[in-house]
Design a protein around this motif. Structure first.
Motif, short mmCIF file in Angstrom:
data_model
loop_
_atom_site.label_atom_id
_atom_site.label_comp_id
_atom_site.label_asym_id
_atom_site.label_seq_id
_atom_site.Cartn_x
_atom_site.Cartn_y
_atom_site.Cartn_z
N ASP A 113 0.67 -1.38 0.01
CA ASP A 113 0.12 -0.08 -0.27
C ASP A 113 1.12 1.09 0.39
O ASP A 113 -0.08 2.18 0.22
CB ASP A 113 -0.62 0.17 1.39
CG ASP A 113 -2.04 -0.89 1.53
OD1 ASP A 113 -2.34 -1.79 0.56
OD2 ASP A 113 -2.49 -1.13 1.77
N GLY A 114 2.06 1.79 -0.49
CA GLY A 114 3.25 2.43 -0.04
C GLY A 114 3.04 2.84 1.35
O GLY A 114 3.37 4.17 1.40
N ARG A 115 2.86 2.13 2.25
CA ARG A 115 2.46 2.75 3.72
C ARG A 115 4.27 2.42 4.36
O ARG A 115 4.94 3.74 5.47
CB ARG A 115 1.94 2.01 4.53
CG ARG A 115 0.55 2.60 3.72
CD ARG A 115 -0.81 1.56 4.54
NE ARG A 115 -0.79 2.03 6.20
CZ ARG A 115 -1.39 1.32 7.42
NH1 ARG A 115 -1.64 0.57 7.41
NH2 ARG A 115 -1.57 2.34 8.82
N LEU A 116 5.39 1.80 3.98
CA LEU A 116 6.50 1.84 4.07
C LEU A 116 7.98 2.18 3.52
O LEU A 116 8.17 1.60 3.14
CB LEU A 116 7.06 0.15 4.92
CG LEU A 116 5.69 -0.66 5.29
CD1 LEU A 116 5.75 -2.12 5.81
CD2 LEU A 116 5.60 0.31 6.85
N PRO A 117 8.25 3.25 3.81
CA PRO A 117 8.52 4.34 2.80
C PRO A 117 10.57 3.67 2.79
O PRO A 117 10.73 3.18 4.28
CB PRO A 117 8.84 5.63 3.41
CG PRO A 117 8.28 5.65 3.91
CD PRO A 117 7.42 4.33 4.47
N GLN A 118 10.85 3.76 1.59
CA GLN A 118 12.45 3.16 2.29
C GLN A 118 12.96 1.72 2.80
O GLN A 118 13.50 1.97 4.27
CB GLN A 118 13.44 4.29 2.79
CG GLN A 118 13.16 5.79 2.15
CD GLN A 118 14.66 6.33 1.43
OE1 GLN A 118 15.10 5.23 0.74
NE2 GLN A 118 15.12 7.54 1.72
N LEU A 119 11.93 0.78 2.57
CA LEU A 119 12.10 0.01 3.72
C LEU A 119 13.88 -0.95 3.47
O LEU A 119 14.03 -1.83 2.06
CB LEU A 119 11.21 -1.83 2.99
CG LEU A 119 10.90 -2.42 4.17
CD1 LEU A 119 10.66 -2.65 5.17
CD2 LEU A 119 9.31 -2.80 3.14
N VAL A 120 13.91 -1.60 4.65
CA VAL A 120 15.02 -2.40 4.64
C VAL A 120 15.10 -3.51 4.88
O VAL A 120 14.16 -3.52 7.02
CB VAL A 120 16.24 -1.26 5.30
CG1 VAL A 120 17.19 -2.49 5.72
CG2 VAL A 120 16.72 -0.33 4.73
N VAL A 121 15.27 -4.92 4.81
CA VAL A 121 14.05 -5.80 5.41
C VAL A 121 15.61 -6.61 5.45
O VAL A 121 16.44 -7.34 4.94
CB VAL A 121 13.46 -6.91 4.34
CG1 VAL A 121 13.14 -8.62 4.87
CG2 VAL A 121 12.36 -6.12 4.01
N ASP A 122 15.78 -6.95 7.05
CA ASP A 122 16.71 -8.33 6.95
C ASP A 122 15.79 -9.22 7.67
O ASP A 122 15.13 -9.61 8.39
CB ASP A 122 17.10 -7.45 8.75
CG ASP A 122 17.99 -8.02 9.15
OD1 ASP A 122 18.76 -9.31 9.11
OD2 ASP A 122 18.44 -8.44 10.61
#
Ligand code: ADP
Ligand code: MP5
Length: 346
Positions: free
Chosen positions: A181-190
């Protein structure tokens, strides 16, 4: 995780990061020289791999105003208000709680604070954990995760988000929907799967739901192997895994080499069709609890500040190197202790 290895001097990160560190060390030496402390400053810089390090007493003696080291200064600068309203850069961590304080939400919030950003958090699970291992895990209901997300995102302008332990596929679905939905900007996934102590904290099916939305994904070798289904136990395997993972969705992938032995800690960054090796000295320490969490949290802060991905990853590697070096002599718990997030012993 660390398998020994000699510690060598020099700074972490790509070549440009190394140059920057050396330049800053030079600036530091010059300024302290005015106060007659050049040799002491050089000694400390050498003892910390050439990175700029100063004691408050020396600063006072040299007439230098209390200041932050380079890795924190640029993050904190936008927060100085000079009489005007100011909004600190806000970061969100979506992760599990580590009761021992070394990894998970607790590590993330310390990194955000250390680097001058305001931290918010969405808990996915509660773990009973210390430096010796994980004793119990309680995943939170997806609804509770949704409610936390809604509360935080309704009130704060979040500049970057990092995810750690997701726990269950149902929780991963909630987070993936928010990303979609575009609610998590600049997402870093560990993609946290197994604690270094061996306890399972997540499943591949859960982290896979989130990877397509990642600006940066930061698997270690074991996680990269679990996700790609191929062994990742040397540099060549890391390169293949980084490229394979990036083909599956994340804009950039960093396969971290903390688990591999050797004199250096080498990470492989792949993005935009380019593969880069990030080399840094390996710190000889058993206190590596939460390195992956701290690394991904630091990347998120730097992205929020506007760094391009390679610069953000280089700065995060440099930060983790300092935090590992600082905690080498710490005695906190009987197992793998935490990092020196605030540079207390640096
Ligand atoms: N002993 C060490 N010395 C220097 N850097 C390290 C060491 N261990 C890990 N790192 C660095 O910390 C970051 C996190 O890596 P890693 O430990 O592989 O993550 P994880 O905790 O997920 O296994 C990487 O940049 C890695 O190179
Ligand atoms: C809540 C939580 N999240 C992440 C980790 C991974 O950290 P490590 O690999 O150092 O065990 C952990 N142990 N606990």
């Amino acid at each position: 995780m660390c398998r020994g290895g000699r510690r060598r001097s020099g700074s972490a990160g790509r070549d440009h990061a190394s140059h920057r560190s050396r330049r800053n060390s030079g600036e530091l030496d010059q300024r302290i020289c005015q106060g007659g402390q050049l040799e002491a400053a050089r000694k400390r810089a050498r003892a910390h791999g050439g990175l700029p390090v100063r004691a408050a007493a020396d600063r006072a003696h040299a007439g230098i105003k209390p200041d932050r080291p380079e890795w924190a200064r640029s993050a904190a600068a936008p927060n100085r208000n000079q009489g005007k309203p100011v909004t600190p850069k806000t970061i969100l961590t979506i992760a599990g709680s580590d009761s021992g304080g070394g990894a998970g939400i607790q590590a993330d919030l310390k990194v955000f604070a250390a680097l001058g950003a305001y931290g918010t958090s969405v808990l996915t699970a509660v773990t009973a954990q210390n430096t010796r291992g994980v004793d119990a895990v309680l995943p939170l209901p997806p609804r509770t995760v949704t409610e936390q997300l809604d509360s935080v995102l309704a009130d704060f302008t979040v500049r970057a988000v990092k995810t750690g332990m997701l726990g269950t596929p149902a929780v991963a679905d909630v987070v993936a929907q928010a990303a979609r939905d575009g609610r998590l900007p600049q997402l870093v996934v560990d993609p946290v799967l197994v604690a270094t102590s061996g306890h399972r904290l997540g499943v591949v099916g859960a982290v896979e739901r989130l990877l397509p939305y990642a600006r940066v994904a930061t698997p270690n070798c074991a996680e990269a192997a679990a996700i790609t289904g191929r062994p990742v136990d040397d540099l060549a395997g890391m390169v293949v895994a980084a490229e394979a993972l990036a083909a599956g969705g994340p804009e950039h992938v960093v396969v971290t080499g903390g688990d591999l032995g050797g004199d250096e800690a080498v990470d492989v960054l792949h993005g935009g069709g380019v593969t880069t090796l990030l080399r840094g000295p390996r710190v000889d320490t058993r206190h590596t609890h939460g390195t992956g969490c701290s690394f991904s949290a630091a990347i998120a802060v730097r992205l929020a500040l506007g760094d391009p991905v390679p610069a953000a990853v280089g700065a995060a590697k440099e930060y983790v190197l300092r935090a590992l070096s600082g905690a080498r002599s710490w005695e906190l718990g009987a197992g793998r202790g935490p990092l020196d997030h605030f540079g207390w012993s640096a």
